[in-house]
Design a protein around this motif. Structure first.
Motif, PDB file in Angstrom:
ATOM      1  N   SER A   1       4.929  13.777   1.893  1.00 25.90           N
ATOM      2  CA  SER A   1       4.810  12.272   2.151  1.00 25.90           C
ATOM      3  C   SER A   1       4.160  11.661   1.010  1.00 25.90           C
ATOM      4  O   SER A   1       4.756  10.471   0.369  1.00 25.90           O
ATOM      5  CB  SER A   1       4.041  11.943   3.290  1.00 25.90           C
ATOM      6  OG  SER A   1       4.515  12.600   4.339  1.00 25.90           O
ATOM      7  N   PHE A   2       3.095  12.118   0.427  1.00 21.74           N
ATOM      8  CA  PHE A   2       2.133  11.418  -0.253  1.00 21.74           C
ATOM      9  C   PHE A   2       2.541  11.831  -1.933  1.00 21.74           C
ATOM     10  O   PHE A   2       2.741  11.018  -2.855  1.00 21.74           O
ATOM     11  CB  PHE A   2       0.627  11.880  -0.276  1.00 21.74           C
ATOM     12  CG  PHE A   2      -0.122  11.135   0.653  1.00 21.74           C
ATOM     13  CD1 PHE A   2      -0.519   9.900   0.703  1.00 21.74           C
ATOM     14  CD2 PHE A   2       0.004  11.934   1.881  1.00 21.74           C
ATOM     15  CE1 PHE A   2      -0.980   9.196   1.751  1.00 21.74           C
ATOM     16  CE2 PHE A   2      -0.814  11.257   2.999  1.00 21.74           C
ATOM     17  CZ  PHE A   2      -1.274  10.022   2.897  1.00 21.74           C
ATOM     18  N   GLU A   3       2.974  13.130  -1.979  1.00 22.85           N
ATOM     19  CA  GLU A   3       3.684  13.480  -3.353  1.00 22.85           C
ATOM     20  C   GLU A   3       4.760  12.625  -3.851  1.00 22.85           C
ATOM     21  O   GLU A   3       5.199  12.612  -4.949  1.00 22.85           O
ATOM     22  CB  GLU A   3       3.864  14.858  -3.189  1.00 22.85           C
ATOM     23  CG  GLU A   3       4.455  15.572  -4.381  1.00 22.85           C
ATOM     24  CD  GLU A   3       4.711  17.102  -4.536  1.00 22.85           C
ATOM     25  OE1 GLU A   3       5.386  17.600  -5.359  1.00 22.85           O
ATOM     26  OE2 GLU A   3       4.304  17.700  -3.309  1.00 22.85           O
ATOM     27  N   ASP A   4       5.879  12.483  -2.725  1.00 21.44           N
ATOM     28  CA  ASP A   4       6.981  11.941  -3.224  1.00 21.44           C
ATOM     29  C   ASP A   4       7.049  10.309  -2.859  1.00 21.44           C
ATOM     30  O   ASP A   4       8.124   9.716  -2.661  1.00 21.44           O
ATOM     31  CB  ASP A   4       8.204  12.443  -2.543  1.00 21.44           C
ATOM     32  CG  ASP A   4       8.377  13.939  -3.119  1.00 21.44           C
ATOM     33  OD1 ASP A   4       7.764  14.113  -4.181  1.00 21.44           O
ATOM     34  OD2 ASP A   4       9.158  14.682  -2.516  1.00 21.44           O
ATOM     35  N   GLY A   5       5.740   9.741  -2.478  1.00 19.40           N
ATOM     36  CA  GLY A   5       5.948   8.254  -2.529  1.00 19.40           C
ATOM     37  C   GLY A   5       5.847   7.431  -1.424  1.00 19.40           C
ATOM     38  O   GLY A   5       5.607   6.107  -1.427  1.00 19.40           O
ATOM     39  N   THR A   6       6.119   8.117  -0.120  1.00 24.40           N
ATOM     40  CA  THR A   6       6.229   7.081   1.005  1.00 24.40           C
ATOM     41  C   THR A   6       4.965   7.207   1.785  1.00 24.40           C
ATOM     42  O   THR A   6       4.815   6.323   2.830  1.00 24.40           O
ATOM     43  CB  THR A   6       7.273   7.448   2.082  1.00 24.40           C
ATOM     44  OG1 THR A   6       6.901   9.186   2.461  1.00 24.40           O
ATOM     45  CG2 THR A   6       8.593   7.877   1.275  1.00 24.40           C
ATOM     46  N   GLY A   7       3.906   8.160   1.729  1.00 27.19           N
ATOM     47  CA  GLY A   7       2.730   8.184   2.200  1.00 27.19           C
ATOM     48  C   GLY A   7       1.830   6.858   2.284  1.00 27.19           C
ATOM     49  O   GLY A   7       1.473   6.074   3.129  1.00 27.19           O
ATOM     50  N   ALA A   8       1.140   6.831   1.015  1.00 27.81           N
ATOM     51  CA  ALA A   8       0.301   5.608   0.730  1.00 27.81           C
ATOM     52  C   ALA A   8       0.492   4.371   1.296  1.00 27.81           C
ATOM     53  O   ALA A   8       0.064   3.494   2.003  1.00 27.81           O
ATOM     54  CB  ALA A   8      -0.555   5.800  -0.524  1.00 27.81           C
ATOM     55  N   PRO A   9       1.930   3.882   0.776  1.00 26.29           N
ATOM     56  CA  PRO A   9       2.194   2.499   0.966  1.00 26.29           C
ATOM     57  C   PRO A   9       2.272   2.048   2.515  1.00 26.29           C
ATOM     58  O   PRO A   9       2.551   1.120   2.758  1.00 26.29           O
ATOM     59  CB  PRO A   9       3.539   2.460   0.292  1.00 26.29           C
ATOM     60  CG  PRO A   9       3.391   3.412  -0.711  1.00 26.29           C
ATOM     61  CD  PRO A   9       2.825   4.657  -0.012  1.00 26.29           C
ATOM     62  N   CYS A  10       2.599   3.204   3.421  1.00 25.78           N
ATOM     63  CA  CYS A  10       2.970   2.916   4.743  1.00 25.78           C
ATOM     64  C   CYS A  10       1.579   2.896   5.599  1.00 25.78           C
ATOM     65  O   CYS A  10       1.613   2.473   6.888  1.00 25.78           O
ATOM     66  CB  CYS A  10       3.763   4.068   5.520  1.00 25.78           C
ATOM     67  SG  CYS A  10       5.412   4.298   4.279  1.00 25.78           S
ATOM     68  N   LEU A  11       0.503   3.155   4.988  1.00 30.54           N
ATOM     69  CA  LEU A  11      -0.719   3.172   5.983  1.00 30.54           C
ATOM     70  C   LEU A  11      -1.147   1.848   6.564  1.00 30.54           C
ATOM     71  O   LEU A  11      -1.923   2.044   7.721  1.00 30.54           O
ATOM     72  CB  LEU A  11      -1.960   3.821   5.098  1.00 30.54           C
ATOM     73  CG  LEU A  11      -1.869   5.305   4.568  1.00 30.54           C
ATOM     74  CD1 LEU A  11      -2.920   5.615   3.307  1.00 30.54           C
ATOM     75  CD2 LEU A  11      -1.816   6.177   5.668  1.00 30.54           C
ATOM     76  N   GLY A  12      -0.686   0.873   6.072  1.00 29.40           N
ATOM     77  CA  GLY A  12      -1.218  -0.563   6.806  1.00 29.40           C
ATOM     78  C   GLY A  12      -0.015  -0.944   7.834  1.00 29.40           C
ATOM     79  O   GLY A  12       0.007  -2.091   8.283  1.00 29.40           O
ATOM     80  N   PHE A  13       0.828  -0.036   8.008  1.00 31.32           N
ATOM     81  CA  PHE A  13       1.976  -0.477   8.826  1.00 31.32           C
ATOM     82  C   PHE A  13       2.357   0.304   9.952  1.00 31.32           C
ATOM     83  O   PHE A  13       1.655   1.478   9.919  1.00 31.32           O
ATOM     84  CB  PHE A  13       3.385  -0.781   8.032  1.00 31.32           C
ATOM     85  CG  PHE A  13       3.125  -1.589   7.065  1.00 31.32           C
ATOM     86  CD1 PHE A  13       3.573  -3.100   6.997  1.00 31.32           C
ATOM     87  CD2 PHE A  13       2.756  -1.137   5.713  1.00 31.32           C
ATOM     88  CE1 PHE A  13       3.543  -3.685   5.922  1.00 31.32           C
ATOM     89  CE2 PHE A  13       2.802  -1.950   4.775  1.00 31.32           C
ATOM     90  CZ  PHE A  13       3.068  -3.495   4.739  1.00 31.32           C
ATOM     91  N   LEU A  14       2.809  -0.038  11.037  1.00 23.43           N
ATOM     92  CA  LEU A  14       3.203   0.732  12.058  1.00 23.43           C
ATOM     93  C   LEU A  14       4.653   0.702  12.201  1.00 23.43           C
ATOM     94  O   LEU A  14       5.171  -0.333  12.248  1.00 23.43           O
ATOM     95  CB  LEU A  14       2.681   0.240  13.544  1.00 23.43           C
ATOM     96  CG  LEU A  14       2.732   1.243  14.654  1.00 23.43           C
ATOM     97  CD1 LEU A  14       1.686   0.714  15.993  1.00 23.43           C
ATOM     98  CD2 LEU A  14       4.064   1.224  15.275  1.00 23.43           C
ATOM     99  N   ALA A  15       5.376   1.800  11.957  1.00 25.75           N
ATOM    100  CA  ALA A  15       7.022   1.923  11.553  1.00 25.75           C
ATOM    101  C   ALA A  15       7.774   2.438  12.797  1.00 25.75           C
ATOM    102  O   ALA A  15       7.332   3.260  13.565  1.00 25.75           O
ATOM    103  CB  ALA A  15       7.107   2.733  10.355  1.00 25.75           C
TER     104      ALA A  15
END
Length: 575
Positions: free
Chosen positions: A370-384
């Motif tokens: 998740s973090f290594e390939d780019g989807t981890g950090a940007p999603c932390l402020g959202f509930l998906a």
């Protein structure tokens, strides 16, 4: 009525305090919403793409004739049942080559056994515009509906419709001529009071040429625990306050009849709180496997061993997030995002948790990237919730569309980092890793909403994938993909002969100068939704089929090679 204190209702808090201490603080202290954040810090400034990406997702639902608004009732604060929303579907019910739309509606009050029907079927007029044909179709759903999935279970050449719900499920047989018949009882699908069907999929688990049916069930709602408390504020509870329910696998017996073989075939996952699910062949052995995103319980990966299942979620690495931390899974999808020929997984999660991206390493193992390939950090402020892999910019790599929205309608009263309405997110695949497409790009609508079901499909047959979204108590959204740069494409409609007629479970590989692209024909997926059953490859500026080759592996095991035709949808029958 019992009131549950905030600590016991926190999503994702599944470890004892002693175990947290042993882990040495792998998760930070819980924010007011009750969700624990991973110890990987978010970047100090937005990292993503702010320039125009060569396409724009334009909201066109109203002008295209989609007149639908989801309803759940009027209860405030919303309970866990009220807030879960519903799915949506792209499917060609009249087999005219144009995708139609089905929108699932919940109802007015889930505590009442009968709801005013609100789910709608829209027919594509053959130009990308729609008309409401619900009444003509005779589809009547008078209960609290949740999800949907599509498949031709009787192999008559017409796609049928299954709808999951709270307390009831529905199976509608497509009779042709735009008319459906409710055959739930006649098909042997029981109504279990208190059952709560969510994600679903038609799947030929035993490869006999008949589509079986899998239904992921959530929790057993207790009306004595409607609300919980955080910071002296009452709000809906989380699933760990309720008992879980087993999932259901119905084997197609032929003659329009199904039989529950869940326990016998090892497909129960009784301790899981199932929401979204996706069927995919993770080990490429020709047998369809089932992944279920569980909310606050370990995710399940049901490995299909010749028609019988083994839950290998924990041993494969997809049951938890990195460091073994439990997450609150919502929606899910699968695709080969890094071009290695293996199907990877994504799972959407709660706010303050990263959306999971599980990279398929082969050998039955996945790595949380998740973090290594780019989807981890940007999603932390959202509930998906809803999520779909789709090649939005036409470069041949699957991008990601994520639908966001909180579950607590009054979350702002006890968590100043959260809002009920949230904007959606788009992630572009850049060389096998993802970068968020920022609002500054003006490439997609950023008006906050409460997204739940998300489906991908090409409703206007231009070779660009469009996005359909169902949001809680809000109008339908249809995002038309308009590209500023011409892109060539290959479209396939597969029809099984020995295999099930929908060709669900087929795997298609496109090989060319740009490498290999892999697609599968799937029923269900995302969050309670159904995407296009057709196969679509984008090939960028490649203008000739020379050097391109297609290989189809049908569910029966037959293989077929052919040279593709460009910029059109072609029907391929199993030889």
């Amino acid at each position: 009525m019992r009131i549950i204190n905030s600590l016991s209702s926190l999503p994702g808090v599944v470890l004892s305090l002693a175990l947290l201490a042993l882990l040495g603080g792998c998760r930070a202290a819980s924010p007011p919403s009750g969700n624990s954040a991973p110890n990987t810090p978010a970047p100090s400034a937005p990292v993503g793409i702010s320039s125009p990406p060569g396409f724009e997702l334009v909201e066109v639902a109203a002008q295209r004739g989609l007149n639908f608004q989801h309803t759940y009732g009027t209860r405030e604060p919303m309970t866990i049942v009220d807030t879960m929303g519903s799915g949506c579907a792209f499917f060609d019910f009249d087999a005219d080559g144009w995708l139609d739309v089905f929108m699932v509606n919940a109802g007015q009050d889930f505590m009442q056994p009968v709801q005013k029907p609100g789910s709608k079927l829209f027919r594509n007029l053959g130009n990308g515009n729609f008309e409401d044909v619900t009444e003509r179709s005779q589809i009547v759903i008078d209960g609290y509906a949740m999800g949907c999935c599509i498949g031709d279970y009787d192999n008559d050449g017409r796609d049928d419709l299954f709808v999951s719900g709270y307390g009831r499920n529905w199976l509608f047989r497509n009779l042709g001529g735009g008319v459906f018949r409710d055959v739930t009882r006649a098909a042997g699908i029981p109504q279990r009071p208190g059952a709560w069907g969510m994600g679903c999929a038609f799947v030929d688990v035993n490869r006999d040429g008949r589509l079986d049916l899998y239904v992921a069930n959530y929790i057993l709602y207790d009306p004595q625990i409607p609300l919980c408390m955080s910071a002296n504020v009452m709000h809906g509870c989380t699933p760990n306050q309720y008992k879980t329910q087993r999932n259901e696998l119905y084997i197609n017996l032929g003659g329009g009849r199904f039989a529950d073989r869940t326990r016998e075939l090892g497909a129960e996952d009784p301790d899981g709180a199932g929401l979204g699910m996706v069927v995919f062949d993770y080990d490429n052995d020709g047998w369809p496997d089932i992944f279920v995103a569980n909310d606050g319980t370990p995710n399940a990966l049901l490995h299909n061993r010749n028609g019988r299942f083994e839950n290998i979620g924990q041993s494969s690495g997809v049951a938890f997030g990195e460091s073994g931390i439990m997450r609150a899974g919502m929606g899910t999808d699968a695709a080969d995002y890094n071009g290695d020929g293996r199907m990877d997984l994504t799972v959407t999660n709660f706010q303050h948790e990263p959306n999971s991206l599980y990279r398929n390493l082969g050998g039955g193992l996945f790595q949380d990237a998740s973090f290594e390939d780019g989807t981890g950090a940007p999603c932390l402020g959202f509930l998906a919730f809803g999520v779909t892999f789709a090649d939005l910019n036409g470069d041949g790599r699957p991008d990601l569309y994520v639908g966001n929205g909180h579950v607590y309608d009054n979350v702002h009263l006890f968590d100043d980092t959260a809002t009920f309405e949230q904007r959606d997110q788009v992630f572009l695949n850049v060389g096998g890793r993802f970068q968020e497409l920022l609002p500054e790009s003006k490439a997609f609508p950023t008006k906050p909403s409460v997204a739940r079901g998300v489906a991908a499909g090409d409703f206007n047959n231009d070779g660009a994938t469009d996005i359909l979204i169902n949001s809680v108590n809000r109008p339908v959204r249809l995002l038309e993909n308009r590209r500023s740069v011409p892109v060539h494409w290959i479209g396939l409609k597969l029809i099984g002969t020995k295999s099930n007629r929908s060709a669900i479970g087929a795997r298609v590989e496109l090989r060319g100068p740009g490498g290999v692209q892999v697609r599968e024909v799937r029923s269900g997926g995302s969050y309670l939704s159904q995407g296009d059953l057709r196969i679509l490859f984008n090939i960028g500026s490649v203008a000739s089929p020379e050097g391109l080759s297609l290989q189809i592996r049908w569910p029966s095991g037959k293989t077929q090679s052919l040279t593709p035709q460009l910029d059109r949808y072609v029907t391929i029958r199993e030889p």
